[in-house]
Design an enzyme around this catalytic site. Structure first.
Site, PDB file in Angstrom:
ATOM      1  N   HIS A 186       0.811  -1.216   0.000  1.00 14.18           N
ATOM      2  CA  HIS A 186       0.000   0.000   0.000  1.00 14.18           C
ATOM      3  C   HIS A 186       0.847   1.271   0.000  1.00 14.18           C
ATOM      4  CE1 HIS A 186      -3.626  -2.287   0.434  1.00 14.18           C
ATOM      5  NE2 HIS A 186      -3.327  -2.738   1.633  1.00 14.18           N
ATOM      6  N   ASP A 218      -2.485 -10.705  -2.294  1.00 14.39           N
ATOM      7  CA  ASP A 218      -3.042 -10.253  -1.024  1.00 14.39           C
ATOM      8  C   ASP A 218      -4.543 -10.021  -1.213  1.00 14.39           C
ATOM      9  OD1 ASP A 218      -2.045  -8.824   1.743  1.00 14.39           O
ATOM     10  OD2 ASP A 218      -3.754  -7.729   0.890  1.00 14.39           O
ATOM     11  N   HIS A 255      -6.221  -7.511  -0.508  1.00 16.38           N
ATOM     12  CA  HIS A 255      -6.529  -6.122  -0.819  1.00 16.38           C
ATOM     13  C   HIS A 255      -5.656  -5.643  -1.971  1.00 16.38           C
ATOM     14  CE1 HIS A 255      -7.330  -6.823   3.504  1.00 16.38           C
ATOM     15  NE2 HIS A 255      -8.460  -6.213   3.200  1.00 16.38           N
ATOM     16  N   ASP A 298      -4.362 -13.110   3.556  1.00  8.02           N
ATOM     17  CA  ASP A 298      -5.531 -12.602   4.272  1.00  8.02           C
ATOM     18  C   ASP A 298      -6.828 -12.785   3.502  1.00  8.02           C
ATOM     19  OD1 ASP A 298      -4.438 -10.816   2.478  1.00  8.02           O
ATOM     20  OD2 ASP A 298      -4.737  -9.040   3.703  1.00  8.02           O
ATOM     21  N   TYR A 330      -3.434 -12.186   8.948  1.00 11.39           N
ATOM     22  CA  TYR A 330      -3.556 -11.656  10.303  1.00 11.39           C
ATOM     23  C   TYR A 330      -4.212 -12.604  11.294  1.00 11.39           C
ATOM     24  CZ  TYR A 330      -2.402  -7.665   7.498  1.00 11.39           C
ATOM     25  OH  TYR A 330      -1.767  -6.832   6.609  1.00 11.39           O
TER      26      TYR A 330
END
Length: 339
Positions: free
Chosen positions: A158, A194, A196, A280, A319
Protein backbone atom coordinates in the site's frame (compact mmCIF):
# COMPACT_ATOMS: atom_id res chain seq x y z
CA UNK A 1 14.05 -21.96 -1.40
CA UNK A 2 15.75 -19.69 1.09
CA UNK A 3 13.94 -17.49 3.58
CA UNK A 4 15.20 -13.99 4.35
CA UNK A 5 14.24 -12.11 7.49
CA UNK A 6 15.59 -9.64 10.04
CA UNK A 7 15.13 -9.48 13.82
CA UNK A 8 14.70 -5.72 13.36
CA UNK A 9 11.27 -6.34 11.84
CA UNK A 10 10.07 -7.21 15.34
CA UNK A 11 10.80 -3.67 16.55
CA UNK A 12 7.75 -2.07 14.96
CA UNK A 13 4.85 -1.89 17.41
CA UNK A 14 2.00 0.27 16.11
CA UNK A 15 0.18 -0.23 19.47
CA UNK A 16 -3.19 0.53 17.85
CA UNK A 17 -5.03 1.71 14.76
CA UNK A 18 -7.30 4.73 14.57
CA UNK A 19 -10.12 3.43 12.38
CA UNK A 20 -13.32 5.41 11.68
CA UNK A 21 -12.41 7.52 14.69
CA UNK A 22 -11.96 4.60 17.09
CA UNK A 23 -8.72 3.45 18.68
CA UNK A 24 -8.66 -0.29 18.02
CA UNK A 25 -6.02 -2.97 18.64
CA UNK A 26 -3.54 -3.35 15.81
CA UNK A 27 -3.59 -6.57 13.80
CA UNK A 28 -0.20 -6.14 12.09
CA UNK A 29 1.78 -7.36 15.09
CA UNK A 30 5.29 -8.73 15.56
CA UNK A 31 3.94 -12.16 16.47
CA UNK A 32 3.21 -12.63 12.77
CA UNK A 33 6.94 -13.07 12.16
CA UNK A 34 7.28 -15.76 14.83
CA UNK A 35 4.26 -17.69 13.54
CA UNK A 36 5.58 -17.73 9.97
CA UNK A 37 9.11 -18.74 10.92
CA UNK A 38 7.80 -21.58 13.11
CA UNK A 39 5.65 -22.99 10.31
CA UNK A 40 7.79 -22.50 7.20
CA UNK A 41 10.71 -24.98 6.97
CA UNK A 42 13.23 -22.95 4.99
CA UNK A 43 16.93 -22.24 5.31
CA UNK A 44 16.78 -18.81 6.92
CA UNK A 45 19.35 -16.07 6.40
CA UNK A 46 19.38 -12.53 7.76
CA UNK A 47 18.74 -9.57 5.51
CA UNK A 48 21.29 -6.94 4.63
CA UNK A 49 20.37 -3.27 4.81
CA UNK A 50 19.00 -2.05 1.50
CA UNK A 51 21.08 0.69 -0.16
CA UNK A 52 19.61 4.18 -0.13
CA UNK A 53 19.76 4.33 -3.92
CA UNK A 54 17.50 1.29 -4.20
CA UNK A 55 14.98 2.92 -1.87
CA UNK A 56 14.97 6.15 -3.89
CA UNK A 57 14.30 4.15 -7.05
CA UNK A 58 10.77 3.54 -5.71
CA UNK A 59 10.24 6.23 -3.02
CA UNK A 60 10.83 9.95 -2.77
CA UNK A 61 13.60 11.06 -0.46
CA UNK A 62 11.09 13.23 1.38
CA UNK A 63 9.04 10.20 2.41
CA UNK A 64 12.15 8.31 3.48
CA UNK A 65 13.49 11.15 5.61
CA UNK A 66 10.07 11.67 7.18
CA UNK A 67 9.76 8.02 8.20
CA UNK A 68 13.33 8.05 9.51
CA UNK A 69 12.96 11.16 11.66
CA UNK A 70 9.31 11.80 12.52
CA UNK A 71 9.03 9.71 15.69
CA UNK A 72 11.97 11.41 17.38
CA UNK A 73 10.57 14.80 16.38
CA UNK A 74 7.15 13.81 17.74
CA UNK A 75 8.59 12.75 21.09
CA UNK A 76 10.68 15.91 21.33
CA UNK A 77 7.55 18.01 20.74
CA UNK A 78 5.83 16.35 23.72
CA UNK A 79 2.51 15.28 22.22
CA UNK A 80 0.24 13.21 24.49
CA UNK A 81 -0.20 10.39 21.96
CA UNK A 82 2.67 7.89 22.19
CA UNK A 83 2.61 7.25 18.43
CA UNK A 84 2.66 9.60 15.44
CA UNK A 85 -1.01 10.09 14.52
CA UNK A 86 -1.83 12.43 11.61
CA UNK A 87 -4.99 14.48 11.84
CA UNK A 88 -4.94 16.78 8.81
CA UNK A 89 -4.11 15.85 5.21
CA UNK A 90 -3.22 18.20 2.31
CA UNK A 91 -5.79 16.76 -0.08
CA UNK A 92 -6.82 18.45 -3.31
CA UNK A 93 -10.11 19.32 -1.63
CA UNK A 94 -8.29 21.15 1.17
CA UNK A 95 -5.82 23.03 -1.03
CA UNK A 96 -8.31 23.92 -3.74
CA UNK A 97 -5.56 24.43 -6.27
CA UNK A 98 -3.44 26.57 -3.97
CA UNK A 99 0.24 25.78 -3.46
CA UNK A 100 0.86 23.62 -0.43
CA UNK A 101 3.53 24.34 2.14
CA UNK A 102 5.57 22.09 4.39
CA UNK A 103 4.27 22.75 7.92
CA UNK A 104 6.95 23.54 10.52
CA UNK A 105 4.90 21.81 13.25
CA UNK A 106 5.35 18.05 13.26
CA UNK A 107 1.69 17.42 14.11
CA UNK A 108 0.74 19.26 10.91
CA UNK A 109 3.51 17.63 8.87
CA UNK A 110 2.49 14.12 9.98
CA UNK A 111 -0.28 14.11 7.38
CA UNK A 112 1.95 15.30 4.54
CA UNK A 113 3.24 11.79 3.84
CA UNK A 114 0.53 9.61 5.45
CA UNK A 115 -2.82 9.00 3.81
CA UNK A 116 -4.78 7.36 6.62
CA UNK A 117 -5.06 7.41 10.41
CA UNK A 118 -4.54 3.65 10.78
CA UNK A 119 -0.83 3.53 10.07
CA UNK A 120 0.93 4.81 13.17
CA UNK A 121 4.65 5.43 13.55
CA UNK A 122 6.38 4.49 16.78
CA UNK A 123 9.80 3.59 18.13
CA UNK A 124 11.35 1.02 15.85
CA UNK A 125 8.99 1.60 12.91
CA UNK A 126 11.71 2.97 10.65
CA UNK A 127 14.19 0.25 11.57
CA UNK A 128 11.60 -2.48 10.94
CA UNK A 129 10.43 -1.02 7.63
CA UNK A 130 14.01 -0.49 6.48
CA UNK A 131 14.97 -4.09 7.18
CA UNK A 132 11.73 -5.43 5.69
CA UNK A 133 12.78 -3.68 2.49
CA UNK A 134 16.24 -5.12 3.08
CA UNK A 135 14.76 -8.62 3.19
CA UNK A 136 13.09 -8.05 -0.19
CA UNK A 137 16.33 -6.67 -1.64
CA UNK A 138 18.45 -9.52 -0.25
CA UNK A 139 16.00 -12.13 -1.53
CA UNK A 140 15.97 -10.59 -5.00
CA UNK A 141 19.76 -10.71 -5.16
CA UNK A 142 19.65 -14.46 -4.41
CA UNK A 143 17.01 -15.34 -6.98
CA UNK A 144 19.47 -16.76 -9.54
CA UNK A 145 20.14 -19.57 -7.04
CA UNK A 146 16.46 -20.51 -6.87
CA UNK A 147 13.20 -19.08 -5.56
CA UNK A 148 13.50 -16.89 -2.48
CA UNK A 149 11.03 -15.79 0.19
CA UNK A 150 11.27 -12.46 2.00
CA UNK A 151 9.51 -12.39 5.37
CA UNK A 152 8.72 -8.69 5.24
CA UNK A 153 7.08 -7.07 8.22
CA UNK A 154 5.59 -4.50 8.14
CA UNK A 155 4.07 -5.28 4.74
CA UNK A 156 4.47 -2.86 1.87
CA UNK A 157 2.13 -2.98 -1.10
CA UNK A 158 0.00 0.00 0.00
CA UNK A 159 3.02 2.34 0.20
CA UNK A 160 3.24 4.72 -2.78
CA UNK A 161 6.21 6.71 -3.97
CA UNK A 162 5.26 9.64 -1.72
CA UNK A 163 3.03 8.14 0.94
CA UNK A 164 2.40 5.44 3.49
CA UNK A 165 -0.83 3.86 4.72
CA UNK A 166 -2.69 0.58 5.03
CA UNK A 167 -0.16 -0.63 7.65
CA UNK A 168 2.58 -0.23 5.01
CA UNK A 169 5.55 2.16 5.12
CA UNK A 170 8.02 1.09 2.41
CA UNK A 171 7.00 -0.90 -0.65
CA UNK A 172 8.92 -4.16 -0.36
CA UNK A 173 7.58 -5.69 -3.57
CA UNK A 174 8.55 -2.59 -5.52
CA UNK A 175 12.04 -2.78 -4.02
CA UNK A 176 12.32 -6.40 -5.18
CA UNK A 177 11.05 -5.56 -8.68
CA UNK A 178 13.40 -2.59 -9.00
CA UNK A 179 16.29 -4.77 -7.86
CA UNK A 180 15.47 -7.44 -10.43
CA UNK A 181 15.38 -4.81 -13.16
CA UNK A 182 18.78 -3.60 -12.00
CA UNK A 183 20.09 -7.16 -12.21
CA UNK A 184 19.33 -7.22 -15.92
CA UNK A 185 15.87 -8.80 -16.14
CA UNK A 186 14.32 -6.76 -18.94
CA UNK A 187 10.70 -7.34 -17.90
CA UNK A 188 9.49 -8.09 -14.38
CA UNK A 189 5.98 -9.12 -13.31
CA UNK A 190 4.54 -8.35 -9.88
CA UNK A 191 1.56 -10.57 -9.10
CA UNK A 192 -0.30 -9.54 -5.97
CA UNK A 193 -2.37 -12.20 -4.20
CA UNK A 194 -3.04 -10.25 -1.02
CA UNK A 195 -6.74 -9.89 -0.23
CA UNK A 196 -6.53 -6.12 -0.82
CA UNK A 197 -5.43 -4.20 -3.88
CA UNK A 198 -1.81 -3.06 -3.80
CA UNK A 199 -2.49 0.55 -4.67
CA UNK A 200 1.09 1.54 -3.86
CA UNK A 201 2.71 -0.97 -6.20
CA UNK A 202 0.25 -0.11 -8.95
CA UNK A 203 1.01 3.61 -8.58
CA UNK A 204 4.79 3.16 -8.55
CA UNK A 205 4.78 1.20 -11.83
CA UNK A 206 1.67 2.78 -13.36
CA UNK A 207 3.25 4.15 -16.52
CA UNK A 208 6.15 1.71 -16.84
CA UNK A 209 6.38 -0.68 -19.76
CA UNK A 210 9.03 -2.88 -18.13
CA UNK A 211 7.07 -3.89 -15.00
CA UNK A 212 3.69 -5.62 -15.13
CA UNK A 213 1.44 -5.30 -12.08
CA UNK A 214 -1.47 -7.67 -11.62
CA UNK A 215 -3.70 -8.09 -8.59
CA UNK A 216 -6.59 -10.31 -7.52
CA UNK A 217 -8.38 -8.85 -4.50
CA UNK A 218 -11.69 -8.15 -2.85
CA UNK A 219 -13.69 -5.63 -4.86
CA UNK A 220 -13.09 -2.11 -3.47
CA UNK A 221 -16.47 -1.17 -4.89
CA UNK A 222 -18.02 -3.45 -2.26
CA UNK A 223 -16.65 -1.21 0.51
CA UNK A 224 -13.15 -2.56 1.03
CA UNK A 225 -9.75 -0.89 1.37
CA UNK A 226 -8.23 0.92 -0.50
CA UNK A 227 -11.69 2.08 -1.64
CA UNK A 228 -10.57 4.56 -4.32
CA UNK A 229 -8.49 2.32 -6.62
CA UNK A 230 -8.24 -1.33 -7.62
CA UNK A 231 -10.97 -1.46 -10.25
CA UNK A 232 -10.91 -3.55 -13.40
CA UNK A 233 -10.73 -0.59 -15.79
CA UNK A 234 -7.40 0.62 -14.38
CA UNK A 235 -4.75 -0.42 -16.89
CA UNK A 236 -2.02 2.24 -16.58
CA UNK A 237 0.21 2.18 -19.62
CA UNK A 238 -1.24 -1.20 -20.56
CA UNK A 239 0.79 -3.20 -18.06
CA UNK A 240 -1.71 -3.22 -15.18
CA UNK A 241 -4.43 -5.82 -14.67
CA UNK A 242 -6.85 -5.83 -11.75
CA UNK A 243 -9.19 -8.71 -11.01
CA UNK A 244 -11.57 -7.62 -8.26
CA UNK A 245 -13.67 -10.43 -6.79
CA UNK A 246 -16.87 -10.29 -4.79
CA UNK A 247 -17.02 -10.77 -1.02
CA UNK A 248 -17.61 -14.37 0.06
CA UNK A 249 -15.80 -15.70 -3.02
CA UNK A 250 -13.95 -18.96 -2.47
CA UNK A 251 -11.29 -21.01 -4.21
CA UNK A 252 -12.81 -21.30 -7.68
CA UNK A 253 -13.26 -17.58 -8.29
CA UNK A 254 -9.94 -16.75 -6.64
CA UNK A 255 -7.93 -19.29 -8.65
CA UNK A 256 -9.56 -18.17 -11.90
CA UNK A 257 -8.31 -14.69 -11.08
CA UNK A 258 -4.79 -15.91 -10.31
CA UNK A 259 -4.76 -17.83 -13.59
CA UNK A 260 -5.73 -14.67 -15.51
CA UNK A 261 -2.84 -12.80 -13.92
CA UNK A 262 -0.37 -15.57 -14.75
CA UNK A 263 -1.54 -15.67 -18.36
CA UNK A 264 -1.17 -11.90 -18.61
CA UNK A 265 2.34 -12.01 -17.12
CA UNK A 266 3.34 -14.66 -19.65
CA UNK A 267 1.95 -12.58 -22.55
CA UNK A 268 3.88 -9.59 -21.18
CA UNK A 269 7.07 -11.60 -21.57
CA UNK A 270 8.11 -11.45 -17.93
CA UNK A 271 11.62 -12.73 -17.25
CA UNK A 272 11.31 -12.64 -13.44
CA UNK A 273 8.46 -12.65 -10.95
CA UNK A 274 7.72 -10.91 -7.66
CA UNK A 275 4.81 -12.35 -5.69
CA UNK A 276 3.11 -10.06 -3.19
CA UNK A 277 2.11 -12.95 -0.94
CA UNK A 278 -0.73 -11.99 1.33
CA UNK A 279 -2.76 -14.79 2.88
CA UNK A 280 -5.53 -12.60 4.27
CA UNK A 281 -8.02 -13.87 1.69
CA UNK A 282 -8.36 -16.97 3.89
CA UNK A 283 -11.69 -17.79 5.47
CA UNK A 284 -10.57 -17.19 9.07
CA UNK A 285 -8.79 -13.91 8.46
CA UNK A 286 -10.39 -10.90 10.19
CA UNK A 287 -9.29 -8.39 7.55
CA UNK A 288 -11.22 -9.59 4.48
CA UNK A 289 -14.48 -11.31 3.54
CA UNK A 290 -12.98 -13.85 1.14
CA UNK A 291 -13.02 -17.61 1.63
CA UNK A 292 -9.83 -19.08 0.18
CA UNK A 293 -8.83 -22.42 1.72
CA UNK A 294 -5.38 -23.79 2.52
CA UNK A 295 -5.63 -25.99 -0.57
CA UNK A 296 -6.54 -22.87 -2.49
CA UNK A 297 -3.28 -21.27 -1.40
CA UNK A 298 -1.31 -24.34 -2.44
CA UNK A 299 -2.98 -24.14 -5.84
CA UNK A 300 -2.24 -20.39 -5.98
CA UNK A 301 1.43 -21.14 -5.44
CA UNK A 302 1.41 -23.83 -8.12
CA UNK A 303 -0.07 -21.48 -10.71
CA UNK A 304 2.66 -18.95 -9.93
CA UNK A 305 5.36 -21.63 -9.95
CA UNK A 306 4.20 -22.94 -13.31
CA UNK A 307 5.37 -19.68 -14.89
CA UNK A 308 8.86 -21.12 -14.46
CA UNK A 309 10.42 -17.73 -13.68
CA UNK A 310 13.06 -16.66 -11.16
CA UNK A 311 10.72 -15.82 -8.28
CA UNK A 312 10.82 -13.69 -5.16
CA UNK A 313 7.86 -14.09 -2.79
CA UNK A 314 7.41 -11.05 -0.56
CA UNK A 315 5.19 -11.30 2.51
CA UNK A 316 2.23 -8.93 2.65
CA UNK A 317 -0.91 -9.50 4.76
CA UNK A 318 -2.26 -12.36 6.82
CA UNK A 319 -3.56 -11.66 10.30
CA UNK A 320 -5.18 -14.76 11.76
CA UNK A 321 -2.27 -15.92 13.87
CA UNK A 322 -3.38 -19.54 14.32
CA UNK A 323 -3.51 -20.22 10.56
CA UNK A 324 -1.02 -17.64 9.25
CA UNK A 325 2.08 -19.84 9.21
CA UNK A 326 0.46 -22.93 7.64
CA UNK A 327 -1.13 -20.78 4.93
CA UNK A 328 2.20 -19.20 4.01
CA UNK A 329 3.82 -22.64 4.03
CA UNK A 330 1.09 -23.98 1.73
CA UNK A 331 1.56 -21.20 -0.80
CA UNK A 332 5.35 -21.55 -0.80
CA UNK A 333 5.08 -25.34 -1.25
CA UNK A 334 3.03 -24.68 -4.35
CA UNK A 335 5.61 -22.25 -5.72
CA UNK A 336 8.41 -24.74 -5.11
CA UNK A 337 6.54 -27.78 -6.51
CA UNK A 338 4.24 -26.55 -9.26
CA UNK A 339 3.75 -29.96 -10.88
Amino acid sequence: MIGVWSPSTLRHDPAAEIWIGLRTPGTEVAERVHRIREAVPLTWIEADEVPWGVLTSVHSEGLLLHLRDVYEEWVAAGYPQDRVVPYVFPTAAMLGGQPGRVPPAVHGRAGLWAYDTMTLVGPGTWEAALMAAGAAWTAALRVLDGPAYALCRPPGHHATRDGYGGSCYLNNAAVAASTLRGMGFAKVAVIDVDAHHGNGTQAIFWDRDDVFYGSVHVDPGAGWFPHYVGFADETGGGTTLNVPVAPESGDAVWLAGVARLCEAAARFGAEALVVSLGVDAAADDPESPLRVSRDGYTATGRLLGELGLPTVAVQEGGYHLETLGPLVAAALRGVQSPS
